[in-house]
Design a protein around this motif. Structure first.
Motif, PDB file in Angstrom:
ATOM      1  N   THR A  13      54.327  37.723  42.955  1.00 38.24           N
ATOM      2  CA  THR A  13      54.670  36.428  42.345  1.00 38.24           C
ATOM      3  C   THR A  13      53.768  36.087  41.173  1.00 38.24           C
ATOM      4  O   THR A  13      53.992  35.075  40.493  1.00 38.24           O
ATOM      5  CB  THR A  13      54.559  35.288  43.374  1.00 38.24           C
ATOM      6  OG1 THR A  13      53.221  35.287  43.909  1.00 38.24           O
ATOM      7  CG2 THR A  13      55.566  35.440  44.499  1.00 38.24           C
ATOM      8  N   SER A  14      52.732  36.879  40.936  1.00 34.56           N
ATOM      9  CA  SER A  14      51.736  36.520  39.923  1.00 34.56           C
ATOM     10  C   SER A  14      51.078  37.779  39.384  1.00 34.56           C
ATOM     11  O   SER A  14      51.107  38.845  40.020  1.00 34.56           O
ATOM     12  CB  SER A  14      50.681  35.606  40.586  1.00 34.56           C
ATOM     13  OG  SER A  14      49.555  35.431  39.763  1.00 34.56           O
ATOM     14  N   ILE A  16      49.463  41.070  37.894  1.00 34.60           N
ATOM     15  CA  ILE A  16      49.882  42.457  37.643  1.00 34.60           C
ATOM     16  C   ILE A  16      51.106  42.815  38.485  1.00 34.60           C
ATOM     17  O   ILE A  16      52.007  43.512  38.020  1.00 34.60           O
ATOM     18  CB  ILE A  16      48.710  43.420  37.942  1.00 34.60           C
ATOM     19  CG1 ILE A  16      47.491  43.075  37.082  1.00 34.60           C
ATOM     20  CG2 ILE A  16      49.129  44.864  37.700  1.00 34.60           C
ATOM     21  CD1 ILE A  16      46.167  43.633  37.601  1.00 34.60           C
ATOM     22  N   ARG A  36      53.299  34.388  49.515  1.00 38.19           N
ATOM     23  CA  ARG A  36      53.162  33.844  50.871  1.00 38.19           C
ATOM     24  C   ARG A  36      54.253  32.837  51.199  1.00 38.19           C
ATOM     25  O   ARG A  36      54.548  32.600  52.363  1.00 38.19           O
ATOM     26  CB  ARG A  36      51.782  33.177  51.030  1.00 38.19           C
ATOM     27  CG  ARG A  36      50.648  34.157  51.161  1.00 38.19           C
ATOM     28  CD  ARG A  36      49.323  33.512  50.878  1.00 38.19           C
ATOM     29  NE  ARG A  36      49.225  33.079  49.485  1.00 38.19           N
ATOM     30  CZ  ARG A  36      48.162  32.533  48.936  1.00 38.19           C
ATOM     31  NH1 ARG A  36      47.083  32.323  49.675  1.00 38.19           N
ATOM     32  NH2 ARG A  36      48.157  32.194  47.660  1.00 38.19           N
ATOM     33  N   ASP A  58      52.691  37.413  54.403  1.00 39.23           N
ATOM     34  CA  ASP A  58      51.282  37.038  54.380  1.00 39.23           C
ATOM     35  C   ASP A  58      50.467  38.167  55.010  1.00 39.23           C
ATOM     36  O   ASP A  58      50.476  38.352  56.223  1.00 39.23           O
ATOM     37  CB  ASP A  58      51.071  35.728  55.161  1.00 39.23           C
ATOM     38  CG  ASP A  58      49.636  35.224  55.041  1.00 39.23           C
ATOM     39  OD1 ASP A  58      48.752  36.017  54.647  1.00 39.23           O
ATOM     40  OD2 ASP A  58      49.399  34.047  55.348  1.00 39.23           O
ATOM     41  N   LEU A  59      49.767  38.924  54.161  1.00 39.19           N
ATOM     42  CA  LEU A  59      49.034  40.095  54.660  1.00 39.19           C
ATOM     43  C   LEU A  59      47.792  39.709  55.450  1.00 39.19           C
ATOM     44  O   LEU A  59      47.212  40.560  56.131  1.00 39.19           O
ATOM     45  CB  LEU A  59      48.632  41.015  53.501  1.00 39.19           C
ATOM     46  CG  LEU A  59      49.750  41.694  52.719  1.00 39.19           C
ATOM     47  CD1 LEU A  59      49.172  42.736  51.768  1.00 39.19           C
ATOM     48  CD2 LEU A  59      50.779  42.341  53.634  1.00 39.19           C
ATOM     49  N   GLU A  84      43.551  37.574  47.804  1.00 34.44           N
ATOM     50  CA  GLU A  84      43.002  36.209  47.857  1.00 34.44           C
ATOM     51  C   GLU A  84      41.530  36.388  47.600  1.00 34.44           C
ATOM     52  O   GLU A  84      40.833  36.937  48.455  1.00 34.44           O
ATOM     53  CB  GLU A  84      43.198  35.586  49.246  1.00 34.44           C
ATOM     54  CG  GLU A  84      44.502  34.882  49.483  1.00 34.44           C
ATOM     55  CD  GLU A  84      44.555  34.337  50.917  1.00 34.44           C
ATOM     56  OE1 GLU A  84      43.906  33.328  51.207  1.00 34.44           O
ATOM     57  OE2 GLU A  84      45.247  34.970  51.736  1.00 34.44           O
ATOM     58  N   ARG A  85      41.040  35.973  46.457  1.00 36.65           N
ATOM     59  CA  ARG A  85      39.662  36.317  46.077  1.00 36.65           C
ATOM     60  C   ARG A  85      38.646  35.579  46.944  1.00 36.65           C
ATOM     61  O   ARG A  85      38.805  34.400  47.231  1.00 36.65           O
ATOM     62  CB  ARG A  85      39.446  36.024  44.588  1.00 36.65           C
ATOM     63  CG  ARG A  85      40.199  37.023  43.723  1.00 36.65           C
ATOM     64  CD  ARG A  85      40.003  36.802  42.251  1.00 36.65           C
ATOM     65  NE  ARG A  85      40.595  37.900  41.505  1.00 36.65           N
ATOM     66  CZ  ARG A  85      41.888  37.992  41.208  1.00 36.65           C
ATOM     67  NH1 ARG A  85      42.730  37.048  41.591  1.00 36.65           N
ATOM     68  NH2 ARG A  85      42.342  39.037  40.535  1.00 36.65           N
ATOM     69  N   LYS A 105      43.290  42.931  52.823  1.00 32.20           N
ATOM     70  CA  LYS A 105      43.322  44.127  51.967  1.00 32.20           C
ATOM     71  C   LYS A 105      43.236  45.422  52.749  1.00 32.20           C
ATOM     72  O   LYS A 105      43.753  46.438  52.298  1.00 32.20           O
ATOM     73  CB  LYS A 105      42.239  44.080  50.887  1.00 32.20           C
ATOM     74  CG  LYS A 105      42.844  44.502  49.551  1.00 32.20           C
ATOM     75  CD  LYS A 105      41.990  44.462  48.349  1.00 32.20           C
ATOM     76  CE  LYS A 105      42.896  44.620  47.132  1.00 32.20           C
ATOM     77  NZ  LYS A 105      42.231  44.672  45.860  1.00 32.20           N
ATOM     78  N   VAL A 175      40.930  42.703  33.728  1.00 31.94           N
ATOM     79  CA  VAL A 175      42.242  42.670  33.056  1.00 31.94           C
ATOM     80  C   VAL A 175      42.316  41.331  32.304  1.00 31.94           C
ATOM     81  O   VAL A 175      42.523  40.269  32.895  1.00 31.94           O
ATOM     82  CB  VAL A 175      43.383  42.826  34.073  1.00 31.94           C
ATOM     83  CG1 VAL A 175      44.727  42.874  33.360  1.00 31.94           C
ATOM     84  CG2 VAL A 175      43.173  44.104  34.903  1.00 31.94           C
ATOM     85  N   TRP A 181      41.570  36.055  34.889  1.00 30.53           N
ATOM     86  CA  TRP A 181      40.573  36.230  33.833  1.00 30.53           C
ATOM     87  C   TRP A 181      40.910  35.500  32.550  1.00 30.53           C
ATOM     88  O   TRP A 181      40.010  35.128  31.788  1.00 30.53           O
ATOM     89  CB  TRP A 181      40.356  37.726  33.553  1.00 30.53           C
ATOM     90  CG  TRP A 181      39.552  38.374  34.620  1.00 30.53           C
ATOM     91  CD1 TRP A 181      40.019  39.166  35.633  1.00 30.53           C
ATOM     92  CD2 TRP A 181      38.144  38.250  34.845  1.00 30.53           C
ATOM     93  NE1 TRP A 181      38.990  39.547  36.457  1.00 30.53           N
ATOM     94  CE2 TRP A 181      37.828  38.993  36.002  1.00 30.53           C
ATOM     95  CE3 TRP A 181      37.118  37.573  34.183  1.00 30.53           C
ATOM     96  CZ2 TRP A 181      36.531  39.089  36.504  1.00 30.53           C
ATOM     97  CZ3 TRP A 181      35.824  37.668  34.688  1.00 30.53           C
ATOM     98  CH2 TRP A 181      35.545  38.413  35.830  1.00 30.53           C
TER      99      TRP A 181
END
Ligand SMILES: NC(=O)c1ccc[n+]([C@@H]2O[C@H](COP(=O)([O-])OP(=O)(O)OC[C@H]3O[C@@H](n4cnc5c(N)ncnc54)[C@H](OP(=O)(O)O)[C@@H]3O)[C@@H](O)[C@H]2O)c1
Length: 234
Positions: A13-14, A16, A36, A58-59, A84-85, A105, A175, A181
């Motif tokens: 959805t966002s 890359i 999600r 949702d991983l 999710e950072r 992850k 990136v 970024w």
């Protein structure tokens, strides 16, 4: 056999993942992208045309991933790009945040592959997303560096176990035009640019192009590909 494929993008959805979904849709491929939230994913997919659809996955809740992916009938190419950072340090360790990202992850990525295995054809291919924090930590990257290092091992074991399905990973540097970024102050980005031999940061299209190479080239398997303009050499 036609060149048209079905691409599944977990975390599409966002950023890359979305760029890869857009490029595949523009080629005429069928695209299934996830976020999600089902409504948000459907809204993003609608922008890509009739051959795209959005689903909720949702991983960070791996026990629910197989059910969430049950409606996917066929996969040629799978991209797992979700993140999710987590800003975390060993000195000031937030266990709950760390567990969330490690679950997402490492367990979540693997479970997404596992759940979709019966849907792959013999020429199927997977690209997982790691990142160069595995080699070049930054303050607060404790969990991110750890999980991105874990993606390397995941590629090695899955490429051997899942043959003939190929499994590779992309490890981007910074990136510059990604949503995370692109909103940073120019002086922050300039600091990274000055340490990059190409004199510019990778773009989302550069990363998508490299990931498409990993997906399409039948001889590339078990590769952890850094795409960073040579940043690691400085
Ligand atoms: N951007 C960079 O410079 C950079 C550098 C190195 C590595 N990477 C790696 O490249 C990949 C893509 O990064 P990005 O910056 O393009 O991503 P992004 O724009 O932050 O997008 C993250 C995606 O993950 C989804 N997501 C978030 N939490 C999730 C969860 N619990 N389960 C499933 N999906 C979830 C989001 O969907 P919703 O919000 O709709 O749920 C969204 O689609 C990541 O794996 C990242 O670690 C990126």
């Amino acid at each position: 056999m036609t060149d048209q494929r079905t691409l599944v993008v977990i975390g599409g959805t966002s950023g890359i993942g979305l760029r890869m979904a857009q490029r595949a849709a523009a080629r005429g491929d069928e695209v299934i992208l996830s976020g999600r939230d089902a409504d948000s994913a459907a809204a993003v997919a609608k922008e890509l045309g009739d051959r795209a659809r959005g689903i909720a996955v949702d991983l960070s809740r791996p026990g629910e991933v197989a059910g969430a992916l049950a409606g996917v009938e066929k996969v040629d190419h799978l991209v797992v790009a979700a993140i999710e950072r987590d800003l975390n340090t060993a000195t000031d360790y937030d266990v709950a945040r760390a567990v969330n990202l490690v679950t997402l992850k490492l367990v979540g990525y693997t479970e997404a592959v596992h759940a979709l295995l019966p849907k792959f054809g013999a020429d199927g291919a997977v690209v997982l997303f790691g990142g160069l924090a595995k080699d070049r930590p930054y303050p607060g990257s404790t969990t991110v560096s750890t999980v991105n290092g874990g993606v390397m091992g995941m590629v090695h074991t899955l490429a051997v176990e899942l043959t003939p399905i190929r499994v590779n990973a992309i490890h981007p540097g910074i990136v510059g035009d990604s949503p995370f970024w692109s909103v940073k102050p120019a002086e922050v980005l300039d600091g990274y640019i000055s340490r990059t031999p190409t004199g510019r940061l990778a773009t989302m299209d550069n990363i998508a192009d490299a990931a498409e190479f990993l997906l399409r080239n039948p001889a590339v398997n078990g590769v952890n590909l850094n795409v960073d303009g040579g940043w690691l050499l400085t």
